[in-house]
Design a protein around this motif. Structure first.
Motif, PDB file in Angstrom:
ATOM      1  N   SER A 117       1.211  -1.284   0.283  1.00 34.70           N
ATOM      2  CA  SER A 117       0.197  -0.103  -0.098  1.00 34.70           C
ATOM      3  C   SER A 117       0.993   1.574  -0.024  1.00 34.70           C
ATOM      4  CB  SER A 117      -0.821   0.404   1.448  1.00 34.70           C
ATOM      5  OG  SER A 117      -0.483   0.508   2.125  1.00 34.70           O
ATOM      6  N   GLY A 118       0.338   2.218  -0.951  1.00 35.08           N
ATOM      7  CA  GLY A 118       1.090   3.690  -0.390  1.00 35.08           C
ATOM      8  C   GLY A 118       2.087   3.585  -2.019  1.00 35.08           C
ATOM      9  N   ARG A 119       2.887   4.790  -1.758  1.00 33.91           N
ATOM     10  CA  ARG A 119       3.540   5.968  -2.685  1.00 33.91           C
ATOM     11  C   ARG A 119       5.112   5.374  -2.390  1.00 33.91           C
ATOM     12  NH1 ARG A 119       2.812  11.244  -4.772  1.00 33.91           N
ATOM     13  NH2 ARG A 119       3.711  11.930  -2.980  1.00 33.91           N
ATOM     14  N   PRO A 120       5.833   5.034  -3.489  1.00 33.05           N
ATOM     15  CA  PRO A 120       7.114   4.346  -2.960  1.00 33.05           C
ATOM     16  C   PRO A 120       8.131   5.195  -3.086  1.00 33.05           C
ATOM     17  CG  PRO A 120       7.296   4.198  -5.403  1.00 33.05           C
ATOM     18  CD  PRO A 120       5.790   5.227  -4.896  1.00 33.05           C
ATOM     19  N   ILE A 121       8.066   6.770  -2.379  1.00 38.19           N
ATOM     20  CA  ILE A 121       8.362   8.018  -2.525  1.00 38.19           C
ATOM     21  C   ILE A 121       8.096   8.858  -1.025  1.00 38.19           C
ATOM     22  CG2 ILE A 121       9.159   8.023  -4.579  1.00 38.19           C
ATOM     23  CD1 ILE A 121       6.932  10.050  -4.437  1.00 38.19           C
ATOM     24  N   GLU A 122       8.048   9.986  -0.768  1.00 30.84           N
ATOM     25  CA  GLU A 122       8.146  10.588   0.260  1.00 30.84           C
ATOM     26  C   GLU A 122       7.633  11.985   0.360  1.00 30.84           C
ATOM     27  OE1 GLU A 122      11.767  10.887   2.702  1.00 30.84           O
ATOM     28  OE2 GLU A 122      11.480   9.169   3.611  1.00 30.84           O
ATOM     29  N   LYS A 123       8.887  11.932  -1.453  1.00 29.26           N
ATOM     30  CA  LYS A 123       7.870  13.821  -2.053  1.00 29.26           C
ATOM     31  C   LYS A 123       7.517  13.715  -2.933  1.00 29.26           C
ATOM     32  CE  LYS A 123       9.101  16.902   2.292  1.00 29.26           C
ATOM     33  NZ  LYS A 123       9.863  17.947   2.377  1.00 29.26           N
ATOM     34  N   GLY A 124       7.246  13.790  -3.313  1.00 30.49           N
ATOM     35  CA  GLY A 124       6.685  13.807  -5.341  1.00 30.49           C
ATOM     36  C   GLY A 124       5.251  13.927  -6.163  1.00 30.49           C
ATOM     37  N   TRP A 125       5.354  13.677  -6.829  1.00 28.83           N
ATOM     38  CA  TRP A 125       4.447  13.770  -7.630  1.00 28.83           C
ATOM     39  C   TRP A 125       4.225  12.794  -8.976  1.00 28.83           C
ATOM     40  CZ3 TRP A 125       7.563  17.433  -8.701  1.00 28.83           C
ATOM     41  CH2 TRP A 125       8.089  17.726 -10.490  1.00 28.83           C
ATOM     42  N   ILE A 126       2.801  11.839  -9.082  1.00 25.27           N
ATOM     43  CA  ILE A 126       2.850  10.448 -10.336  1.00 25.27           C
ATOM     44  C   ILE A 126       2.710  11.243 -11.730  1.00 25.27           C
ATOM     45  CG2 ILE A 126       1.284   9.262 -11.579  1.00 25.27           C
ATOM     46  CD1 ILE A 126      -0.136   8.404  -9.072  1.00 25.27           C
ATOM     47  N   SER A 127       3.740  10.631 -12.993  1.00 21.25           N
ATOM     48  CA  SER A 127       4.593  11.532 -13.826  1.00 21.25           C
ATOM     49  C   SER A 127       3.527  10.454 -15.184  1.00 21.25           C
ATOM     50  CB  SER A 127       5.375  12.047 -14.016  1.00 21.25           C
ATOM     51  OG  SER A 127       6.297  10.643 -14.032  1.00 21.25           O
ATOM     52  N   SER A 128       3.280   9.813 -14.824  1.00 19.35           N
ATOM     53  CA  SER A 128       3.261   8.623 -15.574  1.00 19.35           C
ATOM     54  C   SER A 128       2.620   7.078 -15.419  1.00 19.35           C
ATOM     55  CB  SER A 128       4.032   7.923 -16.717  1.00 19.35           C
ATOM     56  OG  SER A 128       3.885   7.119 -18.095  1.00 19.35           O
ATOM     57  N   TYR A 129       1.406   7.043 -15.849  1.00 27.29           N
ATOM     58  CA  TYR A 129       0.218   5.607 -15.255  1.00 27.29           C
ATOM     59  C   TYR A 129       0.647   4.353 -15.985  1.00 27.29           C
ATOM     60  CZ  TYR A 129      -2.719   9.241 -12.407  1.00 27.29           C
ATOM     61  OH  TYR A 129      -2.857  10.143 -11.411  1.00 27.29           O
ATOM     62  N   TYR A 130       0.039   3.727 -15.312  1.00 28.98           N
ATOM     63  CA  TYR A 130       0.575   2.397 -16.087  1.00 28.98           C
ATOM     64  C   TYR A 130      -0.581   1.516 -17.762  1.00 28.98           C
ATOM     65  CZ  TYR A 130      -0.486  -2.710 -15.356  1.00 28.98           C
ATOM     66  OH  TYR A 130      -0.496  -3.830 -16.612  1.00 28.98           O
ATOM     67  N   GLY A 131      -0.314   1.885 -18.140  1.00 28.80           N
ATOM     68  CA  GLY A 131      -0.650   1.051 -19.669  1.00 28.80           C
ATOM     69  C   GLY A 131      -0.345   2.379 -20.547  1.00 28.80           C
ATOM     70  N   LYS A 132      -0.942   2.191 -21.319  1.00 26.07           N
ATOM     71  CA  LYS A 132      -0.687   2.042 -23.419  1.00 26.07           C
ATOM     72  C   LYS A 132      -0.566   3.741 -22.760  1.00 26.07           C
ATOM     73  CE  LYS A 132      -3.290  -0.797 -25.990  1.00 26.07           C
ATOM     74  NZ  LYS A 132      -4.112  -0.804 -26.887  1.00 26.07           N
ATOM     75  N   ARG A 133       0.716   4.157 -23.843  1.00 32.09           N
ATOM     76  CA  ARG A 133       1.294   5.271 -23.742  1.00 32.09           C
ATOM     77  C   ARG A 133       2.104   6.357 -24.866  1.00 32.09           C
ATOM     78  NH1 ARG A 133       5.859   6.534 -18.949  1.00 32.09           N
ATOM     79  NH2 ARG A 133       7.701   5.249 -20.217  1.00 32.09           N
ATOM     80  N   ASN A 134       1.891   7.413 -24.934  1.00 37.24           N
ATOM     81  CA  ASN A 134       3.566   7.598 -25.617  1.00 37.24           C
ATOM     82  C   ASN A 134       4.630   7.071 -25.402  1.00 37.24           C
ATOM     83  OD1 ASN A 134       1.040   7.729 -28.275  1.00 37.24           O
ATOM     84  ND2 ASN A 134       1.009   9.895 -27.614  1.00 37.24           N
ATOM     85  N   ASP A 135       5.618   7.070 -26.349  1.00 40.05           N
ATOM     86  CA  ASP A 135       7.194   6.697 -25.762  1.00 40.05           C
ATOM     87  C   ASP A 135       7.426   7.831 -25.214  1.00 40.05           C
ATOM     88  OD1 ASP A 135       9.582   6.491 -25.711  1.00 40.05           O
ATOM     89  OD2 ASP A 135       9.635   3.782 -25.254  1.00 40.05           O
ATOM     90  N   PRO A 136       8.234   8.669 -24.453  1.00 42.31           N
ATOM     91  CA  PRO A 136       8.912   9.889 -23.691  1.00 42.31           C
ATOM     92  C   PRO A 136       9.963  10.011 -25.048  1.00 42.31           C
ATOM     93  CG  PRO A 136       8.922   8.444 -21.985  1.00 42.31           C
ATOM     94  CD  PRO A 136       8.348   7.922 -23.357  1.00 42.31           C
TER      95      PRO A 136
END
Length: 309
Positions: free
Chosen positions: A180-199
């Motif tokens: 449960s929870g996030r793997p960081i202490e501070k920060g934000w989600i910049s990309s989700y799981y699933g289909k996306r355009n390769d950066p």
């Protein structure tokens, strides 16, 4: 009866005629003297034997008194040993009660019980009306029986508390291994799981994790307790950490600047395991977080939104 008396000095003799009563008196004297002496000797012997028996009786009584004195000393020593043993038992039970109180406080904190519901730092609250003028005096056997009952109550309380501690520890272990929870202490989600355009290429691709952007060098934390199974560089992932959490769950933390753990380490939930970086195929400082269940990649979002059980 005639008795002839001879005088040696003058050579003469004299005869005396004894009558019947004189002969009886002479016979009585001749026979009575030895019998009297025998009687006196017998009486003296009886007195001597009585004196000897009295001396033997006195000696025996003295021996009995000395033995009773020794027995009394032995009983006193035995009583002192029993009292010392009872004192030690009381001290040991007091120490065990102290340990139980500390354990109770520990369990109260672990269980997040309301303040005041369980207070092991104070003696239990008791009360009742005055029992009148009646009083009870304990003898040694009663005291030993009371101590036995007290010890039985202590052992029962100790056993129940240990069972409670085991149950709470298992519950805490389950919570620790609960993803449960996030793997960081501070920060934000910049990309989700699933289909996306390769950066890098701009072409459609499938993203197998969730990216958390943040400050380079900030802590990357474990989302659950587990055992570190891999640390090192992976193609495209850069510096990577993998943790096995049991029940088929494995989490992966990629693009780290540095790993703070090694394979075989046991980590706790919320423990810092690495520092955020941009190693591997990355456009900036972030953590690429993946969750695998029985070897298959799953969406971490549902685990990120999880709360405590």
């Amino acid at each position: 009866m005639k008795v002839i008396l001879i005088n040696r000095k003058h050579g003469g003799s004299r005869s005396i005629e004894l009558g019947r009563w004189s002969r009886a008196l002479l016979s009585l004297c001749c026979l009575g003297l030895p019998l009297g002496m025998v009687g006196v000797g017998y009486m003296l012997g009886q007195d001597s034997e009585a004196n000897t028996m009295r001396e033997v009786a006195l000696d025996r009584l003295q021996d009995e008194l000395e033995q009773q004195e020794k027995d009394l000393v032995a009983l006193q020593a035995q009583a002192e040993r029993k009292m010392a043993a009872m004192t030690r038992n009381v001290s040991e039970m007091q120490a065990r009660m102290t340990r139980l109180d500390a354990l109770g406080q520990h369990l109260t904190a672990m269980a997040d019980l309301e303040e005041g519901e369980f207070d092991f730092s104070q003696p239990p609250a008791v009360g009742g009306p005055l029992g009148g003028e009646f009083s009870v005096e304990y003898n040694t056997s009663d005291l030993m029986a009371e101590l036995g009952l007290f010890q039985a109550r202590v052992e029962d309380r100790e056993q129940q508390l240990e069972i409670l501690e085991t149950l709470l520890s298992n519950r805490k272990l389950d919570e620790q291994s609960w993803l449960s929870g996030r793997p960081i202490e501070k920060g934000w989600i910049s990309s989700y799981y699933g289909k996306r355009n390769d950066p890098f290429t701009g072409k459609p691709s499938f993203h197998h994790g969730v990216d958390f952007a943040g400050k380079e060098g900030s802590n990357v934390i474990a989302v659950a307790s587990g055992v570190v199974t891999w640390t090192g560089s992976k193609s495209g992932y850069g510096e990577t950490i993998e943790i096995s959490h049991g029940d088929g769950f494995v989490t992966r933390y990629a693009h780290n600047k540095e790993s703070l753990v090694s394979p075989g380490d046991v980590v706790r939930k919320g423990q810092a395991i690495g520092l955020m970086g941009s190693t591997g195929r990355s456009t900036g400082a972030h953590v690429h977080y993946e969750v695998y269940k029985h070897g298959r990649s799953v969406d971490p979002s549902s685990y990120i939104r999880r709360t405590r059980r």
